[in-house]
Design a protein around this motif. Sequence first.
Motif, PDB file in Angstrom:
ATOM      1  N   ARG A 161       0.838  -1.202   0.000  1.00 27.55           N
ATOM      2  CA  ARG A 161       0.000   0.000   0.000  1.00 27.55           C
ATOM      3  C   ARG A 161       0.868   1.245   0.000  1.00 27.55           C
ATOM      4  O   ARG A 161       1.755   1.396   0.850  1.00 27.55           O
ATOM      5  CB  ARG A 161      -0.911   0.022   1.235  1.00 27.55           C
ATOM      6  N   THR A 174       1.073   5.024   0.910  1.00 25.52           N
ATOM      7  CA  THR A 174       0.425   6.039   1.733  1.00 25.52           C
ATOM      8  C   THR A 174       1.145   7.356   1.485  1.00 25.52           C
ATOM      9  O   THR A 174       2.267   7.372   0.932  1.00 25.52           O
ATOM     10  CB  THR A 174       0.511   5.687   3.226  1.00 25.52           C
ATOM     11  N   TRP A 217      -0.063  15.284  -1.375  1.00 25.56           N
ATOM     12  CA  TRP A 217      -1.408  15.047  -1.907  1.00 25.56           C
ATOM     13  C   TRP A 217      -1.688  15.986  -3.072  1.00 25.56           C
ATOM     14  O   TRP A 217      -2.195  15.571  -4.117  1.00 25.56           O
ATOM     15  CB  TRP A 217      -2.427  15.192  -0.784  1.00 25.56           C
ATOM     16  N   ARG A 219      -2.419  14.795  -6.901  1.00 22.70           N
ATOM     17  CA  ARG A 219      -3.689  15.168  -7.547  1.00 22.70           C
ATOM     18  C   ARG A 219      -3.462  16.010  -8.781  1.00 22.70           C
ATOM     19  O   ARG A 219      -4.128  15.834  -9.803  1.00 22.70           O
ATOM     20  CB  ARG A 219      -4.564  15.949  -6.555  1.00 22.70           C
ATOM     21  N   TRP A 269      -3.318  11.600 -10.104  1.00 27.47           N
ATOM     22  CA  TRP A 269      -3.459  10.470  -9.193  1.00 27.47           C
ATOM     23  C   TRP A 269      -4.677  10.696  -8.315  1.00 27.47           C
ATOM     24  O   TRP A 269      -5.108  11.816  -8.097  1.00 27.47           O
ATOM     25  CB  TRP A 269      -2.207  10.336  -8.323  1.00 27.47           C
ATOM     26  N   SER A 270      -5.251   9.609  -7.797  1.00 29.59           N
ATOM     27  CA  SER A 270      -6.419   9.728  -6.927  1.00 29.59           C
ATOM     28  C   SER A 270      -6.250   8.824  -5.717  1.00 29.59           C
ATOM     29  O   SER A 270      -5.403   7.937  -5.699  1.00 29.59           O
ATOM     30  CB  SER A 270      -7.694   9.348  -7.681  1.00 29.59           C
ATOM     31  N   CYS A 271      -7.075   9.065  -4.724  1.00 28.57           N
ATOM     32  CA  CYS A 271      -7.054   8.274  -3.501  1.00 28.57           C
ATOM     33  C   CYS A 271      -7.840   6.994  -3.735  1.00 28.57           C
ATOM     34  O   CYS A 271      -8.978   7.048  -4.170  1.00 28.57           O
ATOM     35  CB  CYS A 271      -7.689   9.083  -2.369  1.00 28.57           C
ATOM     36  N   GLN A 272      -7.228   5.878  -3.451  1.00 24.56           N
ATOM     37  CA  GLN A 272      -7.920   4.603  -3.598  1.00 24.56           C
ATOM     38  C   GLN A 272      -7.685   3.784  -2.342  1.00 24.56           C
ATOM     39  O   GLN A 272      -6.541   3.619  -1.924  1.00 24.56           O
ATOM     40  CB  GLN A 272      -7.397   3.847  -4.816  1.00 24.56           C
ATOM     41  N   ARG A 273      -8.755   3.312  -1.771  1.00 25.95           N
ATOM     42  CA  ARG A 273      -8.648   2.491  -0.569  1.00 25.95           C
ATOM     43  C   ARG A 273      -8.865   1.032  -0.957  1.00 25.95           C
ATOM     44  O   ARG A 273      -9.841   0.711  -1.619  1.00 25.95           O
ATOM     45  CB  ARG A 273      -9.684   2.929   0.454  1.00 25.95           C
ATOM     46  N   PRO A 274      -7.990   0.158  -0.512  1.00 26.52           N
ATOM     47  CA  PRO A 274      -8.154  -1.256  -0.882  1.00 26.52           C
ATOM     48  C   PRO A 274      -9.345  -1.875  -0.172  1.00 26.52           C
ATOM     49  O   PRO A 274      -9.671  -1.505   0.949  1.00 26.52           O
ATOM     50  CB  PRO A 274      -6.853  -1.893  -0.392  1.00 26.52           C
TER      51      PRO A 274
END
Length: 179
Positions: free
Chosen positions: A99, A101, A123, A127, A131-136
């Motif tokens: 992951r 972070t 961040w 952005r 790129w974007s925020c992705q949570r597994p």
Amino acid sequence: MRYAQGGGFTPQEQRRREQVRLRAAEMFAQGVTNAAVAKTLRVTQRSVERWRRAWREGGTAALASAGPHALPRLSPAQFARLETELQRGPLAHGFADQRWTLIRIKTLIGRMFHIGYTLQGVWYLLRRNGWSCQRPARRAIERDEAAIEVWKKEVWPQVEDPRRPTAPGSASKTKPVKG
């Protein structure tokens, strides 16, 4: 001033706003009132007052765009190199799992380029470059996909409540009930 998504104007929006201010300067030179300028350009009178003051003190050049507030600290070539390293994954850089972070990316930037970023700066950098925020999705290690598929096909149809009764005898609103 804060804008949507926490950023400022894009370069295109900055150019558009500069054109509005330069149009206002032309109107100031013609002697148009602040209220008329605001109405014509669809901006607030307060903005027009600020622009007129700047125009009186510095001319049309005072209304030109000052450019972005902060330039990116990584060049496009450096960011391309960072992207390559991000695609290699966190394990390749000594992190315990797969992951990424913000803290890990900040550490990677520091190691690679000797540039310090804040977490918020990392961040914004990501952005700004798409790129974007992705949570597994968290899944149990013991999860058995084949068994789940069998259960969905064989067991669930037997357990599921039918939405409509299939037996005769249900009343219909269109046909009168004979008694």
